[in-house]
Design a protein around this motif. Structure first.
Motif, short mmCIF file in Angstrom:
data_model
loop_
_atom_site.label_atom_id
_atom_site.label_comp_id
_atom_site.label_asym_id
_atom_site.label_seq_id
_atom_site.Cartn_x
_atom_site.Cartn_y
_atom_site.Cartn_z
N VAL A 104 0.89 -1.07 -0.01
CA VAL A 104 0.23 0.04 0.12
C VAL A 104 0.79 1.37 0.00
O VAL A 104 1.83 1.47 0.79
N ILE A 105 0.57 2.08 -0.94
CA ILE A 105 1.39 3.42 -1.11
C ILE A 105 0.97 4.40 -0.09
O ILE A 105 -0.43 4.88 0.14
N LEU A 106 1.71 5.12 0.89
CA LEU A 106 1.32 6.05 1.82
C LEU A 106 1.96 7.40 1.49
O LEU A 106 3.46 7.26 1.17
N MET A 107 1.22 8.54 1.24
CA MET A 107 1.84 9.65 0.92
C MET A 107 1.65 10.80 1.99
O MET A 107 0.54 11.38 2.29
N ASN A 132 0.80 -0.33 -9.58
CA ASN A 132 1.17 -1.93 -9.14
C ASN A 132 0.74 -2.01 -7.68
O ASN A 132 0.59 -3.00 -6.97
N ALA A 133 0.17 -0.90 -6.72
CA ALA A 133 -0.03 -0.83 -5.72
C ALA A 133 -1.60 -1.63 -5.39
O ALA A 133 -2.27 -1.32 -6.15
N ARG A 134 -1.85 -1.87 -4.15
CA ARG A 134 -3.24 -2.38 -3.98
C ARG A 134 -4.12 -1.25 -3.58
O ARG A 134 -5.37 -1.23 -3.86
N ALA A 135 -3.63 -0.17 -3.01
CA ALA A 135 -4.11 1.01 -2.61
C ALA A 135 -3.13 2.08 -2.20
O ALA A 135 -2.21 1.91 -2.22
N VAL A 136 -3.77 3.17 -2.13
CA VAL A 136 -3.17 4.70 -1.91
C VAL A 136 -3.80 5.48 -0.87
O VAL A 136 -4.80 5.33 -0.72
N VAL A 137 -3.02 5.73 0.26
CA VAL A 137 -3.39 6.60 1.19
C VAL A 137 -2.80 7.94 1.12
O VAL A 137 -1.46 8.16 1.24
N ALA A 138 -3.66 9.09 1.07
CA ALA A 138 -3.01 10.28 0.86
C ALA A 138 -3.99 11.40 1.00
O ALA A 138 -5.11 11.21 1.27
N GLY A 139 -3.58 12.88 1.25
CA GLY A 139 -4.23 13.80 1.49
C GLY A 139 -4.60 14.40 -0.06
O GLY A 139 -3.90 13.76 -0.85
N ASP A 140 -5.25 15.68 -0.01
CA ASP A 140 -5.39 16.07 -1.30
C ASP A 140 -3.98 16.82 -2.01
O ASP A 140 -3.86 17.87 -1.64
N THR A 141 -3.43 15.97 -2.84
CA THR A 141 -2.36 16.25 -3.25
C THR A 141 -1.98 15.66 -4.72
O THR A 141 -2.75 14.71 -4.90
N PRO A 200 -7.12 2.11 -6.21
CA PRO A 200 -8.11 2.90 -5.38
C PRO A 200 -7.29 3.70 -4.06
O PRO A 200 -6.26 3.34 -3.86
N VAL A 201 -8.04 4.66 -3.88
CA VAL A 201 -7.40 5.79 -3.00
C VAL A 201 -8.44 5.96 -1.73
O VAL A 201 -9.64 5.90 -1.75
N VAL A 202 -7.76 5.85 -0.63
CA VAL A 202 -8.35 6.47 0.64
C VAL A 202 -7.75 7.85 0.66
O VAL A 202 -6.58 8.05 0.92
N ALA A 203 -8.82 8.84 0.36
CA ALA A 203 -8.44 10.28 0.58
C ALA A 203 -8.60 11.05 1.82
O ALA A 203 -9.79 10.87 2.24
N VAL A 255 -9.19 4.60 9.06
CA VAL A 255 -8.19 4.57 7.42
C VAL A 255 -8.02 3.17 7.19
O VAL A 255 -8.26 2.57 6.05
N TYR A 256 -7.49 2.57 8.44
CA TYR A 256 -7.18 0.94 8.20
C TYR A 256 -8.36 -0.02 7.82
O TYR A 256 -8.58 -0.74 6.67
N GLN A 257 -9.69 0.37 8.39
CA GLN A 257 -10.88 -0.36 8.18
C GLN A 257 -11.12 0.13 6.69
O GLN A 257 -11.69 -0.94 6.07
N SER A 258 -11.25 1.36 6.24
CA SER A 258 -11.29 1.55 4.77
C SER A 258 -10.41 0.80 4.05
O SER A 258 -10.96 0.47 2.65
N LEU A 259 -9.48 0.86 4.23
CA LEU A 259 -8.37 -0.05 3.21
C LEU A 259 -8.68 -1.37 3.23
O LEU A 259 -8.67 -2.13 2.00
N VAL A 260 -8.78 -2.25 4.50
CA VAL A 260 -9.34 -3.52 4.45
C VAL A 260 -10.52 -3.82 3.80
O VAL A 260 -10.57 -4.82 2.86
#
Length: 340
Positions: free
Chosen positions: A185-188, A258-267, A279-282, A331-336
């Motif tokens: 998972v990509i974290l920004m 190639n990541a399963r998901a991304v977590v980031a702010g408005d960037t 897929p993104v958790v924004a 955030v973790y629950q959203s990712l799962v």
């Protein structure tokens, strides 16, 4: 009405240029014989490369215009380069003085500017206010193409990542200790506004939860994000894979793809992920996800509970830590749920 040469002026930032990308295929579908040129500043240049709908990219070197002497040396050749193309239409999707000046200097007899024009840029072009004036920024840009008779039913994002860029990204990840065959998972952590940033301890906690569940947390960003990364590392109970400042924009795109998901702010890189289809958790606070949220299906937007959310202030006037109440657990629950 048909056009031979169309100029798009959308200079920066990375996220803004990504939001404007669907205008290019909309115009090409509407005017297939048209030659399409895009003027952009260097940081967002890679977003446009190898795009089959863009025939030419002209780079505007804003840094060279910061003094009168620099402007005197740079402007004549730049203006000549624009005029040689003989544009018959210019679309100013930036809506600022500098973009309006480029639109005017291009010599295009017809000039349109999108509705949120500022700095009197609408004095130079015809202001287009479409049906999505209060909607997502992608749709607002597309309304400019629609004003020309283009259908533009669904936004189409074209970001071409070459085999070489995938290989380079893989080599960088491998050198840092990531086996790209393993789920990650990509974290920004970085953003361009201080109050868009999720707290360092929240990122550290989330990384621990991901690590325990078998998802590798991979931190990415520009060299400017390395201070934020140090703060996260100082609070992390697990080893972190840090690629901040180690990739080009297209290499980052390959890692995101190639990541399963991304977590980031408005960037910008968050919008890059959405455009690519990852897929993104924004995480949103000072900006409005109805305007700036990740475009397309499959994403989750989590917004701070403060009453002043969507204030559009770069620095909190109330001295709040804007995103602190978006918990790592949420955030973790959203990712799962997202990755299954």
């Amino acid at each position: 009405m048909t056009y031979q040469n169309i100029l798009i002026v959308k200079l920066s930032a990375i996220g803004d240029v990504i939001h404007a990308l669907p205008v290019a295929p909309a115009l090409k579908q509407c005017f297939p014989q048209t030659r399409l040129t895009w003027v952009v500043e260097p940081p967002a240049y890679d977003v446009l490369t190898n795009n089959p709908c863009i025939d030419e990219i002209i780079v505007f070197e804003k840094k060279r215009c910061k003094s009168l002497a620099g402007l005197y040396r740079y402007a004549p050749a730049f203006i000549r380069e624009l005029r040689e193309r003989r544009f018959d239409l210019a679309l100013d999707l930036q809506g600022l003085f500098k973009s309006a000046a480029i639109s005017w200097l291009s010599g295009a007899p017809e000039r349109l500017v999108y509705c949120d024009a500022r700095e009197h840029s609408d004095w130079i072009g015809k202001k287009i206010c479409g049906p999505n004036l209060k909607g997502h920024i992608v749709e607002r840009y597309l309304d400019v193409a629609r004003a020309l008779g283009c259908r533009a039913a669904e936004p189409e994002f074209i970001i071409k990542i070459t085999a070489a860029e995938f290989a380079q990204a893989g080599a960088i990840a491998h050198q840092a200790g990531l086996d790209s065959k393993n789920p990650y998972v990509i974290l920004m952590p970085g953003t361009n506004w201080p109050n868009k940033c999720w707290p360092a301890d929240h990122f550290a906690t989330l990384a621990g939860k991901l690590f325990a569940s078998g998802l590798i947390p991979v931190f990415v960003g520009s060299a400017a994000d390395q201070n934020a990364m140090q703060a996260i590392q100082g609070q992390s109970a697990v080893p972190l894979l840090d690629l901040t400042g180690k990739t080009s924009l297209k290499q980052l795109a390959a890692l995101i793809k190639n990541a399963r998901a991304v977590v980031a702010g408005d960037t910008g890189p968050m919008h890059l992920a959405a455009a690519i289809g990852t897929p993104v958790v924004a995480l949103f606070g000072p900006t409005d996800p109805r305007r700036n949220g990740p475009c397309g299906p499959g994403h989750v937007v989590l917004t701070t509970s403060h009453a002043c959310t969507g204030c559009w202030q770069r620095k909190c006037l109330k001295e709040l830590e804007c995103l602190v109440d978006i918990s790592p657990a949420l955030v973790y629950q959203s990712l799962v749920k997202m990755v299954g």
